[in-house]
Enzyme design. Sequence first.
Site, PDB file in Angstrom:
ATOM      1  N   LYS A 100      -5.803  12.026   3.805  1.00  0.00           N
ATOM      2  CA  LYS A 100      -5.970  10.604   3.516  1.00  0.00           C
ATOM      3  C   LYS A 100      -5.446   9.732   4.664  1.00  0.00           C
ATOM      4  O   LYS A 100      -5.908   8.611   4.861  1.00  0.00           O
ATOM      5  CB  LYS A 100      -5.244  10.265   2.214  1.00  0.00           C
ATOM      6  CG  LYS A 100      -5.469   8.861   1.686  1.00  0.00           C
ATOM      7  CD  LYS A 100      -4.820   8.720   0.328  1.00  0.00           C
ATOM      8  CE  LYS A 100      -4.896   7.305  -0.197  1.00  0.00           C
ATOM      9  NZ  LYS A 100      -4.270   7.199  -1.537  1.00  0.00           N
ATOM     10  N   GLU A 203      -4.831   0.447  -5.014  1.00  0.00           N
ATOM     11  CA  GLU A 203      -3.826   1.177  -5.771  1.00  0.00           C
ATOM     12  C   GLU A 203      -2.795   0.261  -6.444  1.00  0.00           C
ATOM     13  O   GLU A 203      -2.463   0.480  -7.617  1.00  0.00           O
ATOM     14  CB  GLU A 203      -3.136   2.203  -4.857  1.00  0.00           C
ATOM     15  CG  GLU A 203      -4.061   3.362  -4.486  1.00  0.00           C
ATOM     16  CD  GLU A 203      -3.507   4.232  -3.381  1.00  0.00           C
ATOM     17  OE1 GLU A 203      -2.401   3.926  -2.883  1.00  0.00           O
ATOM     18  OE2 GLU A 203      -4.173   5.210  -3.007  1.00  0.00           O
ATOM     19  N   ASP A 225       5.522   1.691  -4.224  1.00  0.00           N
ATOM     20  CA  ASP A 225       4.838   2.970  -4.378  1.00  0.00           C
ATOM     21  C   ASP A 225       5.451   3.964  -3.394  1.00  0.00           C
ATOM     22  O   ASP A 225       5.191   3.915  -2.190  1.00  0.00           O
ATOM     23  CB  ASP A 225       3.341   2.792  -4.110  1.00  0.00           C
ATOM     24  CG  ASP A 225       2.534   4.058  -4.391  1.00  0.00           C
ATOM     25  OD1 ASP A 225       3.146   5.126  -4.576  1.00  0.00           O
ATOM     26  OD2 ASP A 225       1.293   3.972  -4.419  1.00  0.00           O
TER      27      ASP A 225
END
Length: 458
Positions: A100, A203, A225
């Site tokens: 990613k 997200e 996060d």
Amino acid sequence: MAGEMTILGSAILTLLLAGYLAQQYLPMPTPKVIGIDLGTTYCSVGVFHAGTGEVKVILDDDGHQSIPSIVSFTEDDIHVGYEGLELADSNPQNTIYDAKRFIGKIFTPEELKRECERYQFKVLYREGGAVYAIKTNETFAVTPEYIGSQLLLKLKKMAENYLDIPVSKAVISVPAEFDERQRNYTVRAANLAGLDILRVINEPTAAAMAYGLHKADVFNVLVVDLGGGTLDVSLLNKQGGMFLTRAMAGNNKLGGQDFNQRLLQYLYENIYATYGSLPSLKEEIHRLRQSVEAVKLNLTVHPSSWVRMPLTLPKQREEVQEERTHRESHFDQENRQEGSSGSQKVYFEAEISRKLFENLNEDLFQKILVPIERVLEEGHLEKDKVDEIVLVGGSTRIPRIRQVIRDYFSKEPNTSVDPDLAVVIGVAIQAGIMGGSWPLPVSAIEIPNRHLRKTNFN
């Protein structure tokens, strides 16, 4: 006129009654759209169930709610998720993770070289992007989106096994800082896996939806996060069902893997001080790393945890031979064998307290505040004006990290949702909306901010 109103009222009542009876007695329609969290370290898939309004995070065959974002290539097969993780130490040059970080990203040759120094697999520069060199019985290259497609194919099959129908439509999440190219390449990975992406959602917005903030009376939302490899902090403004990302910052080299490494280094030093040598067998190093991960997880709920495992070590130094006896109190002396190569069988054990783990990582825990402060500064917001602090990512389970954030804001962060699953739950809710499920939750609308850039601290 009165008669018409009576007829209209009766018709509305009949429709409502029919809807109620259908919800109570008719079988619930099978979800047609899945929600996917394609994470850097772990990924997962979920669905929104019509009628009940519940989200189901789908399990793999072994009961895991998430699978590692790892793909390993061997001569005869491609191993995805936990199968790939098992090959990470024995087949490191062909085991790809962190894809990613590379998907759709433009690099200069120098940038790519710096980025790849920490990986055991080989990354090549190709037309401004990255590809991975794989060498099994043949040599070939694969792209980051191909790696993503293998993970998505695994998630797709998990969903199909659970729903017992073919699945072709999905909603997928991406980091808020992903540009248009990175988003397009993520969609391309999904297309390679046979998925049609109906919507790409950020997200932090997905996490906010999981916490129900799209329906709550809040305005300023801070999303922290912290996963296995990266820290992302986002400041969201919410008005009605609309979200605007005001500022983003993070550290793409800070996460649970770094906390593990500190503990692993401590154990190596302990082993060497006791036995005068270090383990060299790949299988034992792999088990030691697994033990470190297990200890970290145990320490989120217990004050201490143990590492216990047999090790095969090169023959010890004479000066530490007498010092090891108390370390082997649970190990049968007769089971220690010396091989032809001068190796020895020992039984290593060490108690790790939560306080020790915190001391080993305290400087890393404090680094979490750096992007938080930058986000508030760039968002022109005082910390006492933050209405809700949302924690996402498994590393936010660590009690000391929660305490650092709590002390900074003088306010409890919201921990009502499993941080490992917050993003996939939010994406699944959005998938339910896109699939027309009922009862329909309030949809979150993201306001694009084309001029926003993420600030990274390493």
